[in-house]
Structure formats: C-alpha cells, structure tokens
Design a protein around this motif. Structure first.
Motif, short mmCIF file in Angstrom:
data_model
loop_
_atom_site.label_atom_id
_atom_site.label_comp_id
_atom_site.label_asym_id
_atom_site.label_seq_id
_atom_site.Cartn_x
_atom_site.Cartn_y
_atom_site.Cartn_z
N THR A 110 0.86 -1.19 0.00
CA THR A 110 0.00 0.00 0.00
C THR A 110 0.89 1.24 0.00
OG1 THR A 110 -1.59 -1.24 1.34
CG2 THR A 110 -1.98 1.12 1.11
N PRO A 111 1.45 1.60 -1.15
CA PRO A 111 2.32 2.78 -1.17
C PRO A 111 1.54 4.04 -0.82
CG PRO A 111 1.84 2.01 -3.40
CD PRO A 111 1.31 0.98 -2.48
N ALA A 112 2.22 4.95 -0.12
CA ALA A 112 1.54 6.16 0.36
C ALA A 112 1.40 7.23 -0.70
CB ALA A 112 2.30 6.71 1.57
N ASP A 113 2.15 7.13 -1.79
CA ASP A 113 2.21 8.22 -2.77
C ASP A 113 1.38 7.95 -4.02
OD1 ASP A 113 3.76 6.13 -3.66
OD2 ASP A 113 5.41 7.40 -4.37
N ARG A 114 0.34 7.15 -3.91
CA ARG A 114 -0.50 6.82 -5.07
C ARG A 114 -1.91 7.39 -4.88
NH1 ARG A 114 1.51 2.94 -8.54
NH2 ARG A 114 3.76 2.77 -8.24
N SER A 115 -2.61 7.58 -5.99
CA SER A 115 -3.96 8.13 -5.94
C SER A 115 -5.02 7.06 -5.66
CB SER A 115 -4.29 8.80 -7.28
OG SER A 115 -4.48 7.83 -8.30
N TYR A 116 -4.75 5.83 -6.03
CA TYR A 116 -5.70 4.71 -5.91
C TYR A 116 -6.96 4.93 -6.73
CZ TYR A 116 -2.55 2.94 -2.41
OH TYR A 116 -1.43 2.45 -1.78
N LEU A 117 -6.88 5.76 -7.75
CA LEU A 117 -7.98 5.91 -8.69
C LEU A 117 -8.04 4.68 -9.60
CD1 LEU A 117 -7.58 9.67 -9.66
CD2 LEU A 117 -9.29 8.68 -8.12
N ALA A 118 -9.20 4.48 -10.21
CA ALA A 118 -9.39 3.28 -11.03
C ALA A 118 -8.36 3.18 -12.15
CB ALA A 118 -10.81 3.28 -11.61
N ASP A 119 -8.02 4.30 -12.79
CA ASP A 119 -7.06 4.26 -13.89
C ASP A 119 -5.70 3.73 -13.44
OD1 ASP A 119 -8.85 5.14 -15.76
OD2 ASP A 119 -8.11 7.19 -15.85
N GLU A 120 -5.35 4.01 -12.19
CA GLU A 120 -4.07 3.51 -11.68
C GLU A 120 -4.13 1.99 -11.51
OE1 GLU A 120 -0.88 5.69 -8.89
OE2 GLU A 120 -2.83 5.34 -7.97
N HIS A 121 -5.24 1.48 -11.03
CA HIS A 121 -5.40 0.02 -10.90
C HIS A 121 -5.41 -0.64 -12.28
CE1 HIS A 121 -6.04 -0.04 -6.57
NE2 HIS A 121 -6.95 0.91 -6.68
N ILE A 122 -6.01 0.02 -13.26
CA ILE A 122 -6.00 -0.51 -14.62
C ILE A 122 -4.56 -0.61 -15.13
CG2 ILE A 122 -6.65 -0.04 -17.02
CD1 ILE A 122 -9.21 1.31 -15.85
N HIS A 123 -3.78 0.44 -14.90
CA HIS A 123 -2.38 0.42 -15.33
C HIS A 123 -1.62 -0.71 -14.64
CE1 HIS A 123 1.71 1.67 -16.21
NE2 HIS A 123 1.96 1.67 -14.91
N ASN A 124 -1.86 -0.91 -13.35
CA ASN A 124 -1.18 -1.98 -12.62
C ASN A 124 -1.53 -3.35 -13.20
OD1 ASN A 124 -0.22 0.04 -10.92
ND2 ASN A 124 -1.75 -0.35 -9.33
N LEU A 125 -2.82 -3.55 -13.51
CA LEU A 125 -3.24 -4.83 -14.09
C LEU A 125 -2.61 -5.02 -15.47
CD1 LEU A 125 -5.07 -7.33 -13.75
CD2 LEU A 125 -6.89 -6.02 -14.88
N GLU A 126 -2.59 -3.97 -16.25
CA GLU A 126 -1.98 -4.03 -17.58
C GLU A 126 -0.50 -4.38 -17.48
OE1 GLU A 126 -1.97 -1.12 -21.47
OE2 GLU A 126 -1.65 -0.20 -19.51
N THR A 127 0.20 -3.77 -16.55
CA THR A 127 1.63 -4.04 -16.38
C THR A 127 1.87 -5.51 -16.05
OG1 THR A 127 2.03 -1.78 -15.65
CG2 THR A 127 3.70 -3.41 -15.10
#
Length: 312
Positions: A79-96
C-alpha cells in the motif's frame, strides 16, 4: 500487507509471487499449466483480495493457467503512500502485470465488484488479448447509452452506497474504512450481502482483515467508494472508449452470474446494464447468493465458469 507465507490455516495454499514492475510490490497467484496460451484471470474488488477466489483456483488450475492479482492496497500487495488509488491507476497496474510481466493472451477475465471496471479498462486497451468475459456481481462500463443512468439509480438505491453517502456527508467514511481491520467483516455481511453467515469464522475474518493494520494500510479500501460518493473535481477526466475496442469486446463470449441478494450492486440495475452490452449472452441468477457468490455459492459458480470455458 499480509506476509507472503501466510496460509490462514491452510485455506490459502497458493505460493506467493511478486512483481515490482508497476512501481510497488504487487502480489499475484499463478497456478496451473504454463504451456497453454489460455489464461483465466480472476480479478477481485472492494474490500477483498485474492482470497475471495480460493475455492476456484485449485479446481480451475488443474486444466487452465489461473492468475489472481491483488490490487494495490489489498491482500499481499503493498500500500504505497504516494499513489492516488484511482481506477485508472489500478488498470495500469493490471496491464503491467498481464502484458509486461506475464505477456498473457487468450485471457478469460472473471470479474467481481471493482474488478469489473478495472478489468474492462484493461480489456479496452487490449481487446485482442481477451477471449471471454465472466462478470459476477459487477458492472462493465463500456460507455453505452443508459449505463450512467442505471448506475446513478443504483447509487441512490443500494444499502452500501446509501451508507457510504451518509457517512461521507457526516465525515465518518474515512474513519470507518480507515479501521477496516475491525469493520471489514461487518461491511461485507451487512452492507454488501453474505447469505451464509456460518462461513464467517475467526480464520475468515482474519483473512479479510489482516491487511488493514493501520490507517495507512487502508488507502485502497477508502479510495474505491470515495471515487463514487466524493469524486475529486481535480481528477483527470475519463477518456471515451475507442468505439472499435468496444465493438471488439461486445463480440466476445460473455456471461453474467448474479447473486440476487446483493445489497450493494442491485440486480435490478446490474442485469439490464449487462444485457445492454451483451444482449445475447447468458445471465444466470443465483437466488440464494449475495454480493459474493464466491463465498455463498462457490461450487455453483465454479461449475458455471467451467462449463462456459468448455463451451465457448
């Protein structure tokens, strides 16, 4: 973050795998034969982690490669402290994970809760990698007419969102979710709907609560509902989906398995939204299951997914 070797009394026997390709320590399970092009990817939502799929991973992985990621801020992921946790960020993580790390193709996406928007966001970027879509108590935002109206009606009508909106208005939403280690079982049982309360053992509670040891570890579980009940006006605007990608996904085999006792994503809105996107796809109603068919009816859900895989 739950330790990698934690098995919760043997109920989670799957070896932990990690990648830092998306800039944080992300956990995932990767079981089954690796020499097959087909992969079944099970994507969780709020406030769960890969443990939600524990009854399906073993049986499915006897035939298929099964990949189960934990979103950032959940389960055995950091759970990094410097992330937004918006849906687009989770999409990017899944894509990666699925593209850059594992290079999966012929993917069957099995999506639950927030896993629906996240999985569809990934699929719209890579429709050529998607073989099938299974939705269970989730929504698939494809930018189609009428979808936003159905979701607005659900937001106003569901027990989960009525509570979240009221808690936000009175300033207690972050306090309750920031103590998810103590409140997560109640939220799942009372506000999302579990029809078999007998499954809620001390081990079960610990499995879903152990990630949330502090307010800092609860950023993910706080941010998901905030995006709907208190959207950030400064957040980047959503980009309209590519019509060709939408058309490609709508041509894929799809299935909805719906727990009809869901009190968070109400079937009277979820089913029409799915049928608008996939008018010829099967919709299977589970009258005795709530928001979590993986907990209330795991054998039925497993049989339906297995049949779908074999017949499409």
């Amino acid at each position: 973050m739950i330790p990698g070797d934690e098995t919760f009394g043997g109920t989670w026997p799957y070896p932990a795998r990690y990648t830092e390709a998306a800039g944080f320590r992300q956990h995932y399970v990767d079981e089954g034969p690796r020499d097959r092009g087909h992969a079944v990817v099970l994507v969780h939502g709020e406030p769960t982690w890969g443990y939600l799929w524990r009854h399906l991973i073993g049986p499915l992985s006897r035939t298929y490669r099964v990949v189960v990621p934990d979103h950032m801020g959940f389960g055995k992921s950091a759970t990094p402290a410097d992330r937004s946790y918006l849906a687009d960020e989770h999409i990017h993580n899944l894509e990666t994970l699925l593209v850059d790390v594992l290079d999966l193709d012929r993917i069957t996406l099995v999506l639950h809760d927030w896993g629906g928007p996240i999985g569809v966001g990934f699929a719209l970027r890579h429709p050529e990698r998607i073989a099938r879509i299974v939705a269970t108590n989730t929504v698939l935002p494809l930018g189609l007419s009428g979808y936003d109206e159905l979701m607005a009606a659900n937001l106003a009508d569901s027990a989960w969102f009525q509570w979240a909106c009221a808690a936000h208005a009175e300033g207690s939403l972050e306090e309750v979710l920031g103590n998810a280690g103590h409140t997560v079982a109640h939220l799942m049982l009372a506000l999302q709907g579990i029809t078999r309360p007998e499954i809620i053992t001390p081990t079960w509670i610990r499995a879903y609560a152990d990630h949330f040891t502090s307010r800092g570890e609860c950023l993910g579980v706080i941010r998901f509902p905030q995006q709907l009940v208190a959207p950030d006006p400064d957040a980047p605007a959503s980009v309209a989906a590519d019509p060709s990608a939408v058309a490609a996904l709508r041509a894929k085999p799809a299935m909805l398995v719906e727990g009809m006792c869901d009190t968070a994503l109400l079937p009277r809105y979820v089913i029409p939204a799915f049928r608008a996107a996939f008018p010829d796809a099967p919709v299977i109603e589970l009258p005795g299951a709530g928001h979590f068919p993986q907990e209330d009816a795991p054998d039925t859900l497993l049989a339906l997914i297995d049949l779908f895989l074999k017949t499409t």
